[in-house]
Design a protein around this motif. Structure first.
Motif, PDB file in Angstrom:
ATOM      1  N   ARG A 136     -38.656 -12.759  19.390  1.00 11.80           N
ATOM      2  CA  ARG A 136     -38.662 -12.125  18.061  1.00 11.80           C
ATOM      3  C   ARG A 136     -38.951 -13.239  17.051  1.00 11.80           C
ATOM      4  O   ARG A 136     -38.258 -14.251  17.042  1.00 11.80           O
ATOM      5  CB  ARG A 136     -37.278 -11.527  17.837  1.00 11.80           C
ATOM      6  CG  ARG A 136     -37.174 -10.485  16.779  1.00 11.80           C
ATOM      7  CD  ARG A 136     -35.733  -9.999  16.631  1.00 11.80           C
ATOM      8  NE  ARG A 136     -35.437  -8.779  17.318  1.00 11.80           N
ATOM      9  CZ  ARG A 136     -34.199  -8.426  17.739  1.00 11.80           C
ATOM     10  NH1 ARG A 136     -33.178  -9.235  17.541  1.00 11.80           N
ATOM     11  NH2 ARG A 136     -33.991  -7.291  18.345  1.00 11.80           N
ATOM     12  N   GLY A 192     -28.941 -11.050  22.246  1.00 13.52           N
ATOM     13  CA  GLY A 192     -29.653 -11.286  23.498  1.00 13.52           C
ATOM     14  C   GLY A 192     -28.891 -10.909  24.762  1.00 13.52           C
ATOM     15  O   GLY A 192     -29.396 -11.130  25.874  1.00 13.52           O
ATOM     16  N   GLY A 200     -28.339  -7.945  25.851  1.00 15.29           N
ATOM     17  CA  GLY A 200     -28.949  -6.775  26.497  1.00 15.29           C
ATOM     18  C   GLY A 200     -28.438  -5.431  25.991  1.00 15.29           C
ATOM     19  O   GLY A 200     -28.506  -4.431  26.712  1.00 15.29           O
ATOM     20  N   LYS A 201     -27.990  -5.383  24.752  1.00 22.75           N
ATOM     21  CA  LYS A 201     -27.476  -4.113  24.210  1.00 22.75           C
ATOM     22  C   LYS A 201     -28.575  -3.047  24.131  1.00 22.75           C
ATOM     23  O   LYS A 201     -28.326  -1.894  24.459  1.00 22.75           O
ATOM     24  CB  LYS A 201     -26.881  -4.341  22.810  1.00 22.75           C
ATOM     25  CG  LYS A 201     -25.679  -5.279  22.806  1.00 22.75           C
ATOM     26  CD  LYS A 201     -25.141  -5.531  21.415  1.00 22.75           C
ATOM     27  CE  LYS A 201     -26.060  -6.320  20.512  1.00 22.75           C
ATOM     28  NZ  LYS A 201     -26.401  -7.690  20.988  1.00 22.75           N
ATOM     29  N   SER A 202     -29.783  -3.451  23.720  1.00 27.31           N
ATOM     30  CA  SER A 202     -30.858  -2.457  23.564  1.00 27.31           C
ATOM     31  C   SER A 202     -31.232  -1.850  24.913  1.00 27.31           C
ATOM     32  O   SER A 202     -31.437  -0.633  25.007  1.00 27.31           O
ATOM     33  CB  SER A 202     -32.110  -3.094  22.948  1.00 27.31           C
ATOM     34  OG  SER A 202     -31.767  -3.677  21.733  1.00 27.31           O
ATOM     35  N   PHE A 257     -20.349 -11.556  12.440  1.00 31.56           N
ATOM     36  CA  PHE A 257     -21.396 -12.259  11.688  1.00 31.56           C
ATOM     37  C   PHE A 257     -20.912 -12.753  10.319  1.00 31.56           C
ATOM     38  O   PHE A 257     -21.147 -13.918   9.970  1.00 31.56           O
ATOM     39  CB  PHE A 257     -22.638 -11.370  11.560  1.00 31.56           C
ATOM     40  CG  PHE A 257     -23.381 -11.230  12.856  1.00 31.56           C
ATOM     41  CD1 PHE A 257     -24.323 -12.168  13.233  1.00 31.56           C
ATOM     42  CD2 PHE A 257     -23.105 -10.183  13.722  1.00 31.56           C
ATOM     43  CE1 PHE A 257     -24.989 -12.068  14.454  1.00 31.56           C
ATOM     44  CE2 PHE A 257     -23.763 -10.062  14.938  1.00 31.56           C
ATOM     45  CZ  PHE A 257     -24.707 -11.005  15.306  1.00 31.56           C
ATOM     46  N   GLN A 300     -26.204  -9.472   4.883  1.00 28.32           N
ATOM     47  CA  GLN A 300     -25.036  -8.842   5.517  1.00 28.32           C
ATOM     48  C   GLN A 300     -24.614  -7.570   4.776  1.00 28.32           C
ATOM     49  O   GLN A 300     -24.167  -6.604   5.389  1.00 28.32           O
ATOM     50  CB  GLN A 300     -23.870  -9.823   5.602  1.00 28.32           C
ATOM     51  CG  GLN A 300     -24.061 -10.919   6.640  1.00 28.32           C
ATOM     52  CD  GLN A 300     -24.309 -10.452   8.065  1.00 28.32           C
ATOM     53  OE1 GLN A 300     -25.042 -11.078   8.803  1.00 28.32           O
ATOM     54  NE2 GLN A 300     -23.716  -9.345   8.493  1.00 28.32           N
ATOM     55  N   GLU A 310     -36.310 -15.165  15.119  1.00 25.97           N
ATOM     56  CA  GLU A 310     -35.290 -15.906  15.893  1.00 25.97           C
ATOM     57  C   GLU A 310     -35.864 -17.149  16.570  1.00 25.97           C
ATOM     58  O   GLU A 310     -35.232 -17.711  17.458  1.00 25.97           O
ATOM     59  CB  GLU A 310     -34.683 -14.975  16.948  1.00 25.97           C
ATOM     60  CG  GLU A 310     -33.912 -13.807  16.335  1.00 25.97           C
ATOM     61  CD  GLU A 310     -33.534 -12.737  17.355  1.00 25.97           C
ATOM     62  OE1 GLU A 310     -34.061 -12.779  18.477  1.00 25.97           O
ATOM     63  OE2 GLU A 310     -32.716 -11.861  17.006  1.00 25.97           O
ATOM     64  N   TYR A 324     -32.622 -16.043   8.113  1.00 20.81           N
ATOM     65  CA  TYR A 324     -32.715 -17.174   9.050  1.00 20.81           C
ATOM     66  C   TYR A 324     -33.349 -18.403   8.383  1.00 20.81           C
ATOM     67  O   TYR A 324     -32.964 -19.527   8.673  1.00 20.81           O
ATOM     68  CB  TYR A 324     -33.503 -16.783  10.309  1.00 20.81           C
ATOM     69  CG  TYR A 324     -32.638 -16.116  11.371  1.00 20.81           C
ATOM     70  CD1 TYR A 324     -31.593 -16.817  11.981  1.00 20.81           C
ATOM     71  CD2 TYR A 324     -32.843 -14.800  11.766  1.00 20.81           C
ATOM     72  CE1 TYR A 324     -30.784 -16.214  12.954  1.00 20.81           C
ATOM     73  CE2 TYR A 324     -32.044 -14.188  12.735  1.00 20.81           C
ATOM     74  CZ  TYR A 324     -31.020 -14.909  13.322  1.00 20.81           C
ATOM     75  OH  TYR A 324     -30.229 -14.325  14.276  1.00 20.81           O
ATOM     76  N   GLU A 380     -29.815  -0.140  16.901  1.00 21.76           N
ATOM     77  CA  GLU A 380     -29.576  -0.948  15.704  1.00 21.76           C
ATOM     78  C   GLU A 380     -30.809  -0.912  14.781  1.00 21.76           C
ATOM     79  O   GLU A 380     -31.939  -1.045  15.255  1.00 21.76           O
ATOM     80  CB  GLU A 380     -29.340  -2.380  16.171  1.00 21.76           C
ATOM     81  CG  GLU A 380     -28.774  -3.249  15.116  1.00 21.76           C
ATOM     82  CD  GLU A 380     -28.343  -4.557  15.727  1.00 21.76           C
ATOM     83  OE1 GLU A 380     -27.220  -4.967  15.472  1.00 21.76           O
ATOM     84  OE2 GLU A 380     -29.133  -5.167  16.465  1.00 21.76           O
ATOM     85  N   ARG A 405     -37.813 -12.749  24.750  1.00 22.16           N
ATOM     86  CA  ARG A 405     -38.302 -11.607  23.951  1.00 22.16           C
ATOM     87  C   ARG A 405     -39.082 -12.066  22.710  1.00 22.16           C
ATOM     88  O   ARG A 405     -39.860 -11.324  22.152  1.00 22.16           O
ATOM     89  CB  ARG A 405     -37.161 -10.690  23.568  1.00 22.16           C
ATOM     90  CG  ARG A 405     -36.364 -11.154  22.381  1.00 22.16           C
ATOM     91  CD  ARG A 405     -35.437 -10.083  21.889  1.00 22.16           C
ATOM     92  NE  ARG A 405     -34.479 -10.651  20.975  1.00 22.16           N
ATOM     93  CZ  ARG A 405     -33.215 -10.295  20.899  1.00 22.16           C
ATOM     94  NH1 ARG A 405     -32.742  -9.382  21.687  1.00 22.16           N
ATOM     95  NH2 ARG A 405     -32.420 -10.856  20.023  1.00 22.16           N
ATOM     96  N   ARG A 410     -24.018  -1.746  18.389  1.00 18.85           N
ATOM     97  CA  ARG A 410     -23.256  -2.490  17.373  1.00 18.85           C
ATOM     98  C   ARG A 410     -22.589  -1.552  16.366  1.00 18.85           C
ATOM     99  O   ARG A 410     -22.677  -0.342  16.486  1.00 18.85           O
ATOM    100  CB  ARG A 410     -24.123  -3.496  16.633  1.00 18.85           C
ATOM    101  CG  ARG A 410     -24.322  -4.761  17.378  1.00 18.85           C
ATOM    102  CD  ARG A 410     -24.333  -5.932  16.414  1.00 18.85           C
ATOM    103  NE  ARG A 410     -24.736  -7.139  17.087  1.00 18.85           N
ATOM    104  CZ  ARG A 410     -23.887  -7.875  17.783  1.00 18.85           C
ATOM    105  NH1 ARG A 410     -22.620  -7.535  17.895  1.00 18.85           N
ATOM    106  NH2 ARG A 410     -24.308  -8.960  18.385  1.00 18.85           N
TER     107      ARG A 410
END
Ligand code: TTP
Length: 220
Positions: free
Chosen positions: A158, A15, A17-19, A103, A67, A161, A56, A38, A156, A94
């Protein structure tokens, strides 16, 4: 003949803001950048299964499979920075490194991942990163408080999440800090650029242009 190009990787909490960062530069420097977002879509549709959602919902059961798949899909991204026809600069969202250093570490630390599974994934990681394909020239660390990240995650929306907690974001924040600021584990790059990612979108993009464009263009 395969050859490695300049690789820049953007890292930071869920969250942060990478995208938006990646898309901003993809639009700004078309043709010059090999942009690799990603592969979340692959994680949510593996043989018609939403592995991210399964992880999750039941982390103890699914975190190792998840993973392992993340690492596999990330390794594809790194490999695409090779090849004579690739654009000069690869911008990665990433990396294999954060999948493991942040992670996998966290899942093990929280006793969600079995120790045997953890050691096997780490052996794969060490094997992969002994190849220079996985080296990064510059890491851009988008640093934001966990509470700011949580607001953005909620916004956002998702579906996987929906129950993501502040506690998880705090754990992941600390691991990013240990990795990229405190150098507690090996860092794949000698250069880490830390950017404050807490401002509003327009101010952020102006800061990113000022700080990051010279780094990307440096390689021209
Ligand atoms: P992020 O990789 O943090 O991507 P993002 O879309 O949240 O980034 P941003 O908001 O900054 O644009 O995480 C995507 C999802 O995948 C998130 O729910 C966390 C999860 N994830 C793992 O569980 N393990 C991993 O190794 C990685 C890389 C992600």
């Amino acid at each position: 003949m395969a050859c490695r190009r300049f690789t820049v990787c953007v890292e930071g909490n869920i969250g942060c803001g990478k995208s938006s960062f990646i898309r901003h530069f993809a639009n700004k420097l078309p043709g010059y950048l090999n942009v690799l977002e990603e592969p979340v879509a692959q994680w949510t549709s593996l043989n018609n299964n939403n592995l991210l959602g399964m992880m999750y919902s039941d982390p103890k059961r699914w975190c190792t499979a998840f993973q392992a798949y993340v690492m596999l899909t990330m390794s594809d991204g790194h490999s695409s920075s090779r090849g004579a026809s690739a654009p000069p600069v690869t911008l990665l969202e990433r990396s294999l490194h954060s999948a493991c250093r942040v992670f996998v570490e966290n899942l093990h630390k929280q006793s969600l991942m079995d120790s045997m599974d953890y050691h096997i994934l780490m052996e794969w990681y060490n094997l992969w990163v002994s190849d220079q394909t996985y080296d990064i020239d510059v890491i851009i660390y988008l640093r934001a408080k966990p509470s700011v990240c949580l607001e953005r995650v909620k916004k956002r929306n998702r579906s996987e999440e929906c129950d993501l907690s502040l506690e998880l974001l705090e754990q992941l924040h600390q691991l990013h800090e240990d990795w990229l600021i405190n150098h507690k584990f090996g860092c794949p790059s000698t250069r880490v650029v830390v950017l404050d990612a807490e401002q509003d979108f327009d101010s952020l993009m102006a800061v990113y242009d000022r700080e990051v464009l010279p780094i990307l263009r440096d390689f021209a």
